[in-house]
Scaffold this motif. Structure first.
Motif, mmCIF file in Angstrom:
data_model
loop_
_atom_site.group_PDB
_atom_site.id
_atom_site.type_symbol
_atom_site.label_atom_id
_atom_site.label_comp_id
_atom_site.label_asym_id
_atom_site.label_seq_id
_atom_site.Cartn_x
_atom_site.Cartn_y
_atom_site.Cartn_z
ATOM 1 N N ALA A 21 43.869 16.852 41.782
ATOM 2 C CA ALA A 21 44.552 18.399 41.380
ATOM 3 C C ALA A 21 43.564 19.041 39.699
ATOM 4 N N LYS A 22 42.947 18.268 39.060
ATOM 5 C CA LYS A 22 41.684 18.839 38.043
ATOM 6 C C LYS A 22 40.646 18.910 38.429
ATOM 7 N N HIS A 23 40.261 18.231 39.781
ATOM 8 C CA HIS A 23 38.890 17.981 39.447
ATOM 9 C C HIS A 23 38.058 18.522 40.881
ATOM 10 N N HIS A 24 39.158 18.884 41.940
ATOM 11 C CA HIS A 24 38.569 18.914 42.988
ATOM 12 C C HIS A 24 39.457 19.949 44.287
ATOM 13 N N PHE A 25 40.580 20.775 43.764
ATOM 14 C CA PHE A 25 41.505 21.167 44.790
ATOM 15 C C PHE A 25 42.369 22.242 44.026
ATOM 16 N N GLN A 26 42.041 23.501 44.339
ATOM 17 C CA GLN A 26 43.036 24.988 44.205
ATOM 18 C C GLN A 26 44.504 24.491 44.478
ATOM 19 N N GLU A 27 44.885 24.047 45.259
ATOM 20 C CA GLU A 27 45.952 23.454 45.857
ATOM 21 C C GLU A 27 45.982 22.405 46.587
ATOM 22 N N ILE A 28 47.132 21.326 46.469
ATOM 23 C CA ILE A 28 46.174 20.202 47.143
ATOM 24 C C ILE A 28 48.040 20.889 48.191
ATOM 25 N N HIS A 29 47.471 20.284 50.216
ATOM 26 C CA HIS A 29 48.538 20.217 51.269
ATOM 27 C C HIS A 29 49.082 19.476 51.202
ATOM 28 N N TYR A 30 47.982 18.518 51.825
ATOM 29 C CA TYR A 30 48.384 17.049 52.544
ATOM 30 C C TYR A 30 47.629 15.635 51.133
ATOM 31 N N LEU A 31 48.887 14.913 51.853
ATOM 32 C CA LEU A 31 48.375 14.337 50.636
ATOM 33 C C LEU A 31 49.048 12.749 51.346
ATOM 34 N N ASP A 32 48.030 11.355 51.126
ATOM 35 C CA ASP A 32 48.399 10.458 51.941
ATOM 36 C C ASP A 32 47.602 9.440 50.713
ATOM 37 N N ILE A 33 49.057 8.774 50.344
ATOM 38 C CA ILE A 33 49.023 7.330 49.355
ATOM 39 C C ILE A 33 48.912 6.037 50.444
ATOM 40 N N VAL A 34 47.789 5.151 50.813
ATOM 41 C CA VAL A 34 47.395 4.857 51.322
ATOM 42 C C VAL A 34 47.146 2.831 50.523
ATOM 43 N N VAL A 66 56.080 15.226 45.060
ATOM 44 C CA VAL A 66 56.071 16.884 45.749
ATOM 45 C C VAL A 66 57.304 17.619 44.258
ATOM 46 N N LYS A 67 57.590 17.049 43.409
ATOM 47 C CA LYS A 67 58.132 17.892 42.845
ATOM 48 C C LYS A 67 56.782 18.354 40.907
ATOM 49 N N HIS A 68 56.643 18.017 41.310
ATOM 50 C CA HIS A 68 55.307 17.764 40.333
ATOM 51 C C HIS A 68 53.959 18.912 41.057
ATOM 52 N N PHE A 69 54.028 19.021 42.095
ATOM 53 C CA PHE A 69 53.197 19.571 42.954
ATOM 54 C C PHE A 69 53.519 20.272 43.808
ATOM 55 N N PRO A 70 53.684 21.202 43.604
ATOM 56 C CA PRO A 70 54.581 21.925 44.440
ATOM 57 C C PRO A 70 54.117 22.541 45.943
ATOM 58 N N THR A 71 52.540 22.256 45.744
ATOM 59 C CA THR A 71 51.891 22.646 46.482
ATOM 60 C C THR A 71 51.710 22.117 48.220
ATOM 61 N N ILE A 72 52.401 20.913 47.681
ATOM 62 C CA ILE A 72 52.141 19.726 48.627
ATOM 63 C C ILE A 72 53.230 20.525 50.428
ATOM 64 N N LYS A 73 52.488 20.472 51.090
ATOM 65 C CA LYS A 73 53.624 20.648 52.460
ATOM 66 C C LYS A 73 54.027 19.331 52.677
ATOM 67 N N ARG A 74 52.644 18.189 52.641
ATOM 68 C CA ARG A 74 53.412 17.019 53.345
ATOM 69 C C ARG A 74 52.998 16.060 52.754
ATOM 70 N N ALA A 75 53.627 15.382 52.216
ATOM 71 C CA ALA A 75 53.304 13.694 51.567
ATOM 72 C C ALA A 75 53.885 11.882 52.221
ATOM 73 N N ARG A 76 52.700 11.801 51.958
ATOM 74 C CA ARG A 76 53.751 10.336 53.283
ATOM 75 C C ARG A 76 52.831 8.813 52.169
ATOM 76 N N PHE A 77 53.363 7.850 52.218
ATOM 77 C CA PHE A 77 52.705 6.720 52.177
ATOM 78 C C PHE A 77 52.079 5.318 52.912
#
Ligand code: NDP
Length: 405
Positions: free
Chosen positions: A158-171, A241-252
């Motif tokens: 969020a700080k260095h690469h994106f204006q808005e994160i939409h999809y987040l996948d933690i692997v 998802v609370k702290h980055f409300p632009t996230i449309k989908r977050a998976r682990f």
């Protein structure tokens, strides 16, 4: 500079203690307090043997961390600046209560879970927000790898690469081999409860529930392997998802081998993973607690463990230049290297190092602020510098989509 108490003396505590011993200009006096003090004594003996040059002074004590008055006495007697809680999630609230009563800061690596309900969420600990803020104390929640580093990776996106994160996948891939038919890499009770629960991910403003291990895909883990990975619910999704409300989908996603799943299915099928106590020869025994006593202790897996872990976060969204972007931030760690350095396996190592780093950033002031915080709310830059310095170097991969929709 600082006096701290580490609570717990399991696989993760072993790593936290030894990294504190290495970082002896910050951690000058450390008390390891736990239920079975012999385990703490063993850690201290190993520090003396393997790190004779460390100037940090280690002592040990017995404590029942379910008991607030006992904790309060322990803290008052030793007089630390903070408590690093690496016991079990069941103890989070009692330790937070004791920290409030004695006026010391708090850090843990897993969110609170009641012992009798297989449910974990941040609500219980977020409810401490006002009390910590009013007392000028900090509580840092979930500062291991996942949760922990994965949230700092997201904050870095969020700080260095994106204006808005939409999809987040933690692997999370453990491509290691400990040579045992079946064992868990951290506390078996917590680990099995996490995996046998229904899966859950965030999509379009709500949680979507799945059967356990229902969704899978083959994911390429850079420098390690392509491994079948399964969607499960993981606690950091709730705060991200609370702290980055632009996230449309977050998976682990987490990898499991076929043999692991087969064993788990059998154990579950015959009731051995149940948390409901049964009567056994006049005693009440929860089958999963008995199973824990039978399975290898996670720290015993360390010698001879080969292979690597790879844990990372893929973000997709709108880059800083306004264009669509995909970016991956990750760490690869070799189990055998962890054993050589601190007599631990990679899963304990990747949890213990961020816990030491979080404590250091609190003590040095970079992260210190009153209230209850999740890692993604804090500046990821000093955390990244420290990860690179203290044994968990971070890599980045641009413009390749490793996790597919
Ligand atoms: P272990 O089971 O190896 O160690 C837990 C330790 O806590 C043991 O020494 C245990 O004592 C002690 N303990 C348990 N109950 C009490 C109590 N009532 N009073 C005092 N001490 C107690 O677990 P791990 O080291 O593998 O995991 C530690 C924590 O780290 C867990 O909360 C786990 O969920 C978390 N974790 C976080 C990860 C992350 O990336 N964020 C990844 C892996 C783990 P005894 O020896 O007597 O049993």
């Amino acid at each position: 500079m600082s006096k701290v108490i580490i609570i717990g003396a399991g696989g993760v505590a072993n790593v936290v203690a030894k990294k504190c011993a290495q970082n002896d200009s910050v951690f000058t006096q450390v008390l390891i307090a736990t239920r079975t003090v012999a385990k703490a004594d063993k850690i201290v003996a190993e520090i003396k043997e393997h790190m004779p040059d460390s100037r940090a002074v280690f002592t040990t004590a017995t404590v029942d961390a379910d008991n607030v008055p006992e904790l309060v006495k322990l803290i008052n007697d030793f007089g630390p600046v903070m408590v690093i809680n690496v016991a079990l999630p069941y103890q989070d609230l009692t330790i937070m209560d004791a920290c409030l009563e004695t006026g010391v800061h708090y850090l843990d690596t897993a969110n609170y879970e009641p012992k009798d309900v297989a449910k974990f969420e941040y609500s219980w600990q977020w409810a401490y927000q006002d009390r910590f803020r009013e007392k000028g104390l900090m509580a840092l929640l979930g500062c291991g790898f996942d949760p922990g580093a994965t949230q700092a990776f997201t904050a870095h996106h969020a700080k260095h690469h994106f204006q808005e994160i939409h999809y987040l996948d933690i692997v999370d891939c453990n491509n290691g081999n400990h040579g045992k038919a079946f064992a868990t890499n951290f506390n078996p009770e917590i680990n099995i409860r996490e995996i046998t629960a229904n899966g859950r991910y965030w999509e379009n403003g709500q949680w979507v529930e799945t059967q356990p291990l229902e969704i899978s895909q083959d994911i390429y883990y850079p420098k390690v392997a392509t491994r079948k990975s399964f969607v499960l619910y993981h606690e950091e999704l709730e705060s991200l998802v609370k702290h980055f409300p632009t996230i449309k989908r977050a998976r682990f996603w987490m990898t499991f081998g076929e043999a692991y799943i087969k064993h788990l299915n059998v154990l579950e099928g015959i009731g051995m993973t149940s948390i409901e106590p049964i009567d056994f020869r006049g005693m009440k025994v929860a089958p999963i607690e008995f199973l824990k006593a039978v399975l290898p202790a996670p720290e015993s897996l360390a010698a001879g463990y080969s292979g690597q872990t790879c844990i990372g976060v893929q973000a997709k969204g709108i880059g800083k230049d306004g264009q669509p972007k995909v970016h991956f931030v990750y760490n690869v760690k070799d189990h055998a290297d962890c054993y050589r350095e601190v007599q631990a396996q990679g899963v304990s190592y990747t949890t213990g190092v961020p816990a030491m780093i979080g404590a250091m950033l609190m003590l040095q002031g970079e992260w210190m602020q009153p209230g209850v915080w999740n890692v993604e709310q804090l500046d990821p830059d000093p955390f990244f510098d420290a990860m690179n310095k203290w044994g968990l170097p971070i890599s980045e991969l641009a413009d390749i989509e490793l996790v597919k929709d």
